[in-house]
Design a protein around this motif. Structure first.
Motif, PDB file in Angstrom:
ATOM      1  N   SER A 188       0.844  -1.198   0.000  1.00 36.72           N
ATOM      2  CA  SER A 188       0.000   0.000   0.000  1.00 36.72           C
ATOM      3  C   SER A 188       0.879   1.248   0.000  1.00 36.72           C
ATOM      4  O   SER A 188       1.620   1.496   0.963  1.00 36.72           O
ATOM      5  CB  SER A 188      -0.898   0.009   1.233  1.00 36.72           C
ATOM      6  N   ILE A 189       0.808   2.023  -1.076  1.00 39.32           N
ATOM      7  CA  ILE A 189       1.577   3.271  -1.147  1.00 39.32           C
ATOM      8  C   ILE A 189       1.109   4.213  -0.044  1.00 39.32           C
ATOM      9  O   ILE A 189       1.929   4.831   0.644  1.00 39.32           O
ATOM     10  CB  ILE A 189       1.445   3.920  -2.535  1.00 39.32           C
ATOM     11  N   ASN A 190      -0.200   4.314   0.139  1.00 41.48           N
ATOM     12  CA  ASN A 190      -0.729   5.182   1.189  1.00 41.48           C
ATOM     13  C   ASN A 190      -0.250   4.745   2.570  1.00 41.48           C
ATOM     14  O   ASN A 190       0.127   5.570   3.402  1.00 41.48           O
ATOM     15  CB  ASN A 190      -2.260   5.212   1.165  1.00 41.48           C
ATOM     16  N   GLY A 191      -0.281   3.443   2.816  1.00 48.85           N
ATOM     17  CA  GLY A 191       0.151   2.902   4.106  1.00 48.85           C
ATOM     18  C   GLY A 191       1.622   3.168   4.373  1.00 48.85           C
ATOM     19  O   GLY A 191       1.999   3.571   5.479  1.00 48.85           O
ATOM     20  N   LEU A 192       2.457   2.942   3.358  1.00 45.09           N
ATOM     21  CA  LEU A 192       3.884   3.202   3.514  1.00 45.09           C
ATOM     22  C   LEU A 192       4.158   4.686   3.736  1.00 45.09           C
ATOM     23  O   LEU A 192       4.967   5.054   4.580  1.00 45.09           O
ATOM     24  CB  LEU A 192       4.662   2.721   2.280  1.00 45.09           C
ATOM     25  N   ALA A 193       3.477   5.527   2.973  1.00 46.23           N
ATOM     26  CA  ALA A 193       3.667   6.979   3.113  1.00 46.23           C
ATOM     27  C   ALA A 193       3.311   7.421   4.530  1.00 46.23           C
ATOM     28  O   ALA A 193       4.047   8.202   5.143  1.00 46.23           O
ATOM     29  CB  ALA A 193       2.830   7.727   2.081  1.00 46.23           C
TER      30      ALA A 193
END
Length: 74
Positions: free
Chosen positions: A26-31
């Motif tokens: 998840s890009i959002n989760g990592l960010a």
């Protein structure tokens, strides 16, 4: 530089086995986890794709993959 920091962090997570092969990232989760915007995370994942650590499928997601030992060996 945030992109370099994101790259090193995500690569370590993959190498250390935090993600399983073919797991969706998840890009959002990592960010959120790294306290940065999506842009450096996405650029880091694109660099990891060029190195064989991820596969990015537009409109589907980012997936972990095992890097090939050598593409030139036949």
């Amino acid at each position: 530089m945030k992109e370099e920091q994101a790259y090193k962090t995500i690569k370590n997570m993959i190498v250390q086995g935090k993600f399983t092969m073919q797991e969706s990232i998840s890009i959002n989760g990592l960010a959120e986890e790294m306290n940065m915007s999506r842009t450096p995370v996405h650029k880091a994942l694109a660099q990891l794709e060029r190195e064989g650590y991820t596969t990015i499928t537009p409109q589907v997601g980012v997936f972990v993959r095992r890097p090939e030992p050598s593409r030139s060996a036949s």
